[in-house]
Write a protein that holds these residues in place. Structure first.
Motif, PDB file in Angstrom:
ATOM      1  N   LEU A 148      35.374  -7.154  24.794  1.00 56.04           N
ATOM      2  CA  LEU A 148      35.779  -7.890  23.602  1.00 56.04           C
ATOM      3  C   LEU A 148      36.709  -9.036  23.933  1.00 56.04           C
ATOM      4  CD1 LEU A 148      36.734  -5.470  20.696  1.00 56.04           C
ATOM      5  CD2 LEU A 148      34.874  -7.082  20.820  1.00 56.04           C
ATOM      6  N   CYS A 149      36.516 -10.153  23.260  1.00 57.25           N
ATOM      7  CA  CYS A 149      37.454 -11.264  23.347  1.00 57.25           C
ATOM      8  C   CYS A 149      38.625 -10.942  22.422  1.00 57.25           C
ATOM      9  CB  CYS A 149      36.776 -12.561  22.917  1.00 57.25           C
ATOM     10  SG  CYS A 149      37.897 -13.969  22.818  1.00 57.25           S
ATOM     11  N   GLU A 150      39.838 -10.991  22.959  1.00 58.12           N
ATOM     12  CA  GLU A 150      41.009 -10.633  22.156  1.00 58.12           C
ATOM     13  C   GLU A 150      41.402 -11.711  21.155  1.00 58.12           C
ATOM     14  OE1 GLU A 150      42.548 -12.003  26.212  1.00 58.12           O
ATOM     15  OE2 GLU A 150      40.940 -10.754  25.489  1.00 58.12           O
TER      16      GLU A 150
ATOM     17  N   ARG B 225      34.821 -11.313  19.486  1.00 60.26           N
ATOM     18  CA  ARG B 225      33.397 -11.358  19.804  1.00 60.26           C
ATOM     19  C   ARG B 225      33.127 -10.410  20.969  1.00 60.26           C
ATOM     20  NH1 ARG B 225      29.777 -16.643  21.441  1.00 60.26           N
ATOM     21  NH2 ARG B 225      27.863 -15.478  21.727  1.00 60.26           N
ATOM     22  N   GLY B 226      32.050  -9.648  20.913  1.00 61.92           N
ATOM     23  CA  GLY B 226      31.748  -8.663  21.935  1.00 61.92           C
ATOM     24  C   GLY B 226      30.656  -9.121  22.878  1.00 61.92           C
ATOM     25  N   PHE B 227      30.747  -8.653  24.112  1.00 64.38           N
ATOM     26  CA  PHE B 227      29.768  -8.988  25.140  1.00 64.38           C
ATOM     27  C   PHE B 227      29.372  -7.734  25.891  1.00 64.38           C
ATOM     28  CE2 PHE B 227      32.259 -12.736  24.323  1.00 64.38           C
ATOM     29  CZ  PHE B 227      31.302 -13.730  24.225  1.00 64.38           C
ATOM     30  N   GLN B 228      28.138  -7.685  26.364  1.00 66.15           N
ATOM     31  CA  GLN B 228      27.651  -6.540  27.121  1.00 66.15           C
ATOM     32  C   GLN B 228      28.069  -6.633  28.585  1.00 66.15           C
ATOM     33  OE1 GLN B 228      23.441  -6.286  26.524  1.00 66.15           O
ATOM     34  NE2 GLN B 228      23.620  -5.945  24.333  1.00 66.15           N
ATOM     35  N   ARG B 229      28.297  -7.835  29.087  1.00 65.14           N
ATOM     36  CA  ARG B 229      28.655  -8.022  30.495  1.00 65.14           C
ATOM     37  C   ARG B 229      30.016  -8.698  30.616  1.00 65.14           C
ATOM     38  NH1 ARG B 229      24.375 -11.452  32.996  1.00 65.14           N
ATOM     39  NH2 ARG B 229      25.547 -10.997  34.880  1.00 65.14           N
ATOM     40  N   GLU B 230      30.784  -8.260  31.578  1.00 66.40           N
ATOM     41  CA  GLU B 230      32.121  -8.804  31.816  1.00 66.40           C
ATOM     42  C   GLU B 230      32.066 -10.294  32.151  1.00 66.40           C
ATOM     43  OE1 GLU B 230      36.013  -7.902  34.596  1.00 66.40           O
ATOM     44  OE2 GLU B 230      34.167  -6.792  34.925  1.00 66.40           O
ATOM     45  N   GLN B 231      31.041 -10.701  32.914  1.00 57.63           N
ATOM     46  CA  GLN B 231      30.925 -12.102  33.298  1.00 57.63           C
ATOM     47  C   GLN B 231      30.740 -13.011  32.078  1.00 57.63           C
ATOM     48  OE1 GLN B 231      29.173  -9.619  34.528  1.00 57.63           O
ATOM     49  NE2 GLN B 231      29.364  -9.576  36.752  1.00 57.63           N
ATOM     50  N   ASN B 232      29.978 -12.533  31.102  1.00 55.12           N
ATOM     51  CA  ASN B 232      29.765 -13.333  29.888  1.00 55.12           C
ATOM     52  C   ASN B 232      31.061 -13.508  29.116  1.00 55.12           C
ATOM     53  OD1 ASN B 232      27.101 -13.451  30.590  1.00 55.12           O
ATOM     54  ND2 ASN B 232      26.414 -11.946  29.101  1.00 55.12           N
ATOM     55  N   LEU B 233      31.859 -12.457  29.080  1.00 54.54           N
ATOM     56  CA  LEU B 233      33.149 -12.562  28.399  1.00 54.54           C
ATOM     57  C   LEU B 233      34.056 -13.537  29.133  1.00 54.54           C
ATOM     58  CD1 LEU B 233      35.248 -11.797  26.299  1.00 54.54           C
ATOM     59  CD2 LEU B 233      35.819  -9.811  27.696  1.00 54.54           C
ATOM     60  N   GLN B 234      34.066 -13.481  30.447  1.00 54.14           N
ATOM     61  CA  GLN B 234      34.921 -14.393  31.204  1.00 54.14           C
ATOM     62  C   GLN B 234      34.523 -15.848  30.951  1.00 54.14           C
ATOM     63  OE1 GLN B 234      34.606 -12.967  35.221  1.00 54.14           O
ATOM     64  NE2 GLN B 234      36.188 -11.396  34.910  1.00 54.14           N
ATOM     65  N   LEU B 235      33.233 -16.125  30.896  1.00 52.14           N
ATOM     66  CA  LEU B 235      32.779 -17.480  30.569  1.00 52.14           C
ATOM     67  C   LEU B 235      33.209 -17.875  29.154  1.00 52.14           C
ATOM     68  CD1 LEU B 235      29.177 -17.462  32.069  1.00 52.14           C
ATOM     69  CD2 LEU B 235      31.115 -18.843  32.847  1.00 52.14           C
TER      70      LEU B 235
ATOM     71  N   HIS C 121      38.662 -20.491  25.248  1.00 50.91           N
ATOM     72  CA  HIS C 121      39.982 -20.246  24.654  1.00 50.91           C
ATOM     73  C   HIS C 121      41.111 -20.565  25.642  1.00 50.91           C
ATOM     74  CE1 HIS C 121      38.202 -18.270  21.196  1.00 50.91           C
ATOM     75  NE2 HIS C 121      37.641 -17.337  21.928  1.00 50.91           N
ATOM     76  N   ASN C 122      40.771 -20.961  26.863  1.00 59.43           N
ATOM     77  CA  ASN C 122      41.744 -21.203  27.936  1.00 59.43           C
ATOM     78  C   ASN C 122      42.572 -19.964  28.229  1.00 59.43           C
ATOM     79  OD1 ASN C 122      40.982 -23.889  28.341  1.00 59.43           O
ATOM     80  ND2 ASN C 122      42.258 -24.552  26.637  1.00 59.43           N
ATOM     81  N   LEU C 123      41.911 -18.811  28.329  1.00 54.88           N
ATOM     82  CA  LEU C 123      42.601 -17.545  28.581  1.00 54.88           C
ATOM     83  C   LEU C 123      42.228 -16.960  29.939  1.00 54.88           C
ATOM     84  CD1 LEU C 123      42.157 -15.717  25.173  1.00 54.88           C
ATOM     85  CD2 LEU C 123      44.216 -16.774  26.049  1.00 54.88           C
TER      86      LEU C 123
END
Length: 119
Positions: A7-9, A13-23, A28-30
């Motif tokens: 999850l993006c804090e 928004r939720g993602f199935q893969r960690e890489q997608n969340l990081q992108l 958000h510049n986080l």
């Protein structure tokens, strides 16, 4: 079946893969550690009425069914283009007019004297 466990804090928004969340987080510049989604954070998708003054425009009163919101919008906020041939009542949905006609149809009665009248 996989779930959106990353999850993006910022926007949840939720993602199935960690890489997608990081992108996604780059927008958000986080940088930093990721938040895991827990079972009590699972949210259902809700659909709101696009009409601002409507009670169903509020997300707390929104529906979980897109078809129901579309029908609501059509019936309550759209132009009513179907009218009853008998009483001239107008409907936005053809099926509603059809159902109305079953109860509104003119019934003609003929008296013993030969006079015709309707209800």
């Amino acid at each position: 079946m996989t779930t959106n466990q990353f999850l993006c804090e910022v926007c949840n928004r939720g993602f199935q893969r960690e890489q997608n969340l990081q992108l996604h987080r780059r927008g958000h510049n986080l940088p930093g550690k990721l938040k895991q989604k827990t079972n009590n954070e699972v949210r259902k998708r809700v659909y709101i009425c696009p009409e601002v003054g409507c009670v169903f425009h509020d997300p707390s009163r929104a529906g979980e069914d897109l078809t129901a919101i579309k029908k609501h919008f059509s019936r309550k906020h759209s132009r009513k283009k179907f009218s009853c041939d008998n009483c001239k009542k107008k409907f936005a949905v053809h099926g509603d007019r059809k159902a109305h006609n079953m109860f509104c149809a003119k019934k003609e009665y003929i008296c013993e004297c030969g006079t015709t009248f309707s209800t």
